[in-house]
Design a protein around this motif. Structure first.
Motif, PDB file in Angstrom:
ATOM      1  N   MET A   1       0.699  -1.253  -0.056  1.00 13.27           N
ATOM      2  CA  MET A   1      -0.064  -0.057  -0.098  1.00 13.27           C
ATOM      3  C   MET A   1       0.810   1.253   0.165  1.00 13.27           C
ATOM      4  O   MET A   1       1.876   1.513   0.403  1.00 13.27           O
ATOM      5  CB  MET A   1      -1.026  -0.033   1.317  1.00 13.27           C
ATOM      6  CG  MET A   1      -1.939   1.109   1.178  1.00 13.27           C
ATOM      7  SD  MET A   1      -3.012   0.898   2.647  1.00 13.27           S
ATOM      8  CE  MET A   1      -3.886  -0.724   2.216  1.00 13.27           C
ATOM      9  N   ASN A   2       0.463   2.199  -0.992  1.00 15.71           N
ATOM     10  CA  ASN A   2       1.115   3.503  -0.901  1.00 15.71           C
ATOM     11  C   ASN A   2       1.140   4.258   0.474  1.00 15.71           C
ATOM     12  O   ASN A   2      -0.168   4.847   0.702  1.00 15.71           O
ATOM     13  CB  ASN A   2       0.810   4.280  -2.088  1.00 15.71           C
ATOM     14  CG  ASN A   2       1.759   5.489  -2.149  1.00 15.71           C
ATOM     15  OD1 ASN A   2       2.145   6.041  -1.500  1.00 15.71           O
ATOM     16  ND2 ASN A   2       1.646   6.040  -3.309  1.00 15.71           N
TER      17      ASN A   2
ATOM     18  N   VAL B   1      -0.391   9.388  -4.620  1.00 17.87           N
ATOM     19  CA  VAL B   1      -0.573   9.095  -5.791  1.00 17.87           C
ATOM     20  C   VAL B   1      -0.858   7.630  -5.922  1.00 17.87           C
ATOM     21  O   VAL B   1      -1.161   6.825  -4.955  1.00 17.87           O
ATOM     22  CB  VAL B   1       0.924   8.949  -6.424  1.00 17.87           C
ATOM     23  CG1 VAL B   1       1.588  10.291  -6.354  1.00 17.87           C
ATOM     24  CG2 VAL B   1       1.946   8.071  -5.612  1.00 17.87           C
ATOM     25  N   TYR B   2      -1.352   7.265  -7.274  1.00 22.99           N
ATOM     26  CA  TYR B   2      -1.947   5.876  -7.746  1.00 22.99           C
ATOM     27  C   TYR B   2      -0.874   4.826  -7.062  1.00 22.99           C
ATOM     28  O   TYR B   2       0.154   4.966  -7.537  1.00 22.99           O
ATOM     29  CB  TYR B   2      -2.259   5.699  -9.029  1.00 22.99           C
ATOM     30  CG  TYR B   2      -2.774   4.453  -9.545  1.00 22.99           C
ATOM     31  CD1 TYR B   2      -4.077   3.883  -9.200  1.00 22.99           C
ATOM     32  CD2 TYR B   2      -1.947   3.503 -10.164  1.00 22.99           C
ATOM     33  CE1 TYR B   2      -4.454   2.837  -9.548  1.00 22.99           C
ATOM     34  CE2 TYR B   2      -2.265   2.252 -10.732  1.00 22.99           C
ATOM     35  CZ  TYR B   2      -3.393   1.824 -10.005  1.00 22.99           C
ATOM     36  OH  TYR B   2      -3.968   0.672 -10.812  1.00 22.99           O
TER      37      TYR B   2
END
Length: 494
Positions: free
Chosen positions: A1-2, A7-8
């Motif tokens: 997970m970012n 951002v995507y």
């Protein structure tokens, strides 16, 4: 997970694929591979006696040593700044390498074209990726074979047209899934083992630049191609290329990955149907939630996710096929952007599918480990439909006891149709057929031992033997080839 949440975040990285596969297709691995390719080329040129204009060795041990010392000394931000200025990714990396190893700037990329590093690196990474997928698939085959052997004797309803048909066993059905995976492993291994190296072919594949470097010595140019390949672990090179290797290779590899996706989707779909029938469940953990609204739900989310990712993989080969068919002459750059997407993502998604497959087969849950076989439900469903399936055996037993075959056939026909009508009206059950035959006024079945004739194990044919034979003949060699990696499990990220 970012973690920055701004951002995507590609779900293949954040949710599904393994860290190993994600790292393989990341920028650091790519650019480190490029530098190793530059080193291999420089070493090979030096070993073949490449000379400078002064007649002295053009590539000195000191320059090679400096290059070796900085193979992993990569500043991605500096390289990105170079690329923004130069609008060329390979030259940006050449400049970034020269920043940290200025003394070897004149031996890097000598005689090469951009595809020397980009194409050869892709082939290296794809071969590594295929090897990882083969190992993961072998682990899944091993675990599924254990499941098949464990349940080889358990009678269950077989289906054709998703309608009840003759009995099979839980383990025999698993061999159908297994055989597809065995075929997939054979294809993946073939693609891995036969994958050639692009080598040192020059700008349009003619090797003209290398021929000039070696003053027209064709033998040294041929040896250079093979020597670079050997240094990078390949014993085969493409016999001919344009600037790029044939994009048909990408298409063939993605077709092989799609084959695995097809098998996984079929297996996942069968698991979902079996979950609906409550006969076989995928692992369900103690705190797992099936639905945010319906607290009682135990949805087969693993099988559903596997099917979903398999569907994504199945959509990628069309792009690779289009790329292969639309290349102009020696090359055109319209292959570049899409290949950056579909090649890594095909490997990442296939890796994710196999992680799910392994998790389904090995995950510890409240009911044990791996797939859960609900024997009481399976036995109940067998009992419900067994009367119809047993009628031929009952008829033969009655005939052997002295009854007329046509007479008993008519008795079975009449009673079975009557039972079917009651079942469809909601008033009856197939189990009534046995009672009706026993009580028929003709006494045609009075000498028949219904218990002996209607044991479900009499209706599974050679299912147990087929499982043993299949595992012994087709799975045992796989277990032997991959003995060092078997037994792996896989945790889902989410």
């Amino acid at each position: 997970m970012n973690e920055t949440n701004d951002v995507y975040d590609n779900p293949l990285i954040g949710r599904y694929a393994s860290a190993e596969m994600a790292e393989r297709w990341g920028p650091l691995r790519k650019f480190r591979t490029w530098r190793r390719l530059w080193l291999a080329l420089a070493e090979a040129e030096a070993e073949l006696g490449l000379l400078g204009d002064d007649g002295q060795p053009r590539i000195t041990p000191a320059k090679l040593a400096e290059l070796r010392a900085h193979l992993d000394d990569i500043d991605l931000k500096r390289a990105a700044a170079h690329e923004k200025r130069l609008r060329h990714d390979v030259m940006a990396q050449v400049h970034a390498l020269k920043d940290v190893a200025p003394g070897c700037g004149d031996i890097v990329h000598l005689g090469a074209t951009s595809c020397y590093v980009t194409d050869n690196a892709d082939l290296i990474l794809m071969r590594e990726g295929l090897n990882q997928l083969c190992e993961s698939l072998a682990c899944a085959i091993d675990a599924l074979a254990t499941f098949a052997t464990t349940w080889k004797d358990e009678p269950t309803l077989g289906f054709t047209h998703f309608q009840p048909a003759q009995l099979t066993t839980v383990g025999k059905r698993a061999t159908l899934w297994l055989f597809d995976f065995v075929l997939d492993l054979q294809e993946l291994e073939r693609r891995r083992d036969e994958l050639p190296f692009r080598g040192a072919k020059g700008t349009t594949g003619t090797q003209a630049s290398f021929l000039a470097l070696f003053n027209g010595d064709h033998d040294k140019v041929r040896r250079l191609d093979a020597l670079v390949a050997k240094k990078m672990g390949f014993d085969r090179v493409f016999p001919v290329t344009g600037q790029t290797y044939s994009r048909k290779i990408d298409s063939q590899i993605l077709d092989a990955l799609n084959g695995l996706a097809q098998s996984a989707h079929k297996w996942g779909t069968d698991l979902r149907l079996l979950a609906h029938r409550q006969e076989v469940d995928e692992p369900f953990e103690a705190e797992q939630i099936g639905s945010s609204a319906m607290a009682y739900k135990r949805n087969p989310m693993r099988a559903e996710r596997m099917c979903s990712l398999a569907r994504f993989i199945s959509g990628l080969p069309a792009m690779a096929a289009d790329t292969a068919s639309t290349q102009w002459f020696e090359r055109t750059l319209d292959d570049s952007a899409c290949r950056r997407l579909y090649i890594p993502q095909a490997f990442l998604a296939t890796d994710a599918v196999l992680r799910i497959a392994l998790n389904v087969l090995t995950q510890k849950s409240e009911a044990g480990r791996g797939l859960v076989v609900n024997k009481p439900i399976i036995a109940k469903n067998v009992r419900e439909y067994l009367p119809y399936m047993a009628t031929e055996n009952l008829m033969m037993a009655a005939v052997q006891a002295g009854e007329d075959r046509q007479v008993v056939h008519e008795i079975v026909r009449q009673h079975s149709h009557a039972v079917t009508a009651r079942v469809k009206s909601g008033e009856g059950s197939p189990a009534e057929l046995f009672a009706l035959l026993k009580a028929d006024k003709s006494d045609a079945f009075k000498k028949v031992d219904f218990g002996a004739v209607t044991d479900p194990k009499l209706f599974v044919g050679r299912s147990p033997e087929q499982v043993e034979e299949f595992v012994g003949e087709h799975v045992a060699p796989i277990r032997a080839r991959y003995a060092g990696v078997l037994g792996k499990t896989a945790e889902l990220h989410v």
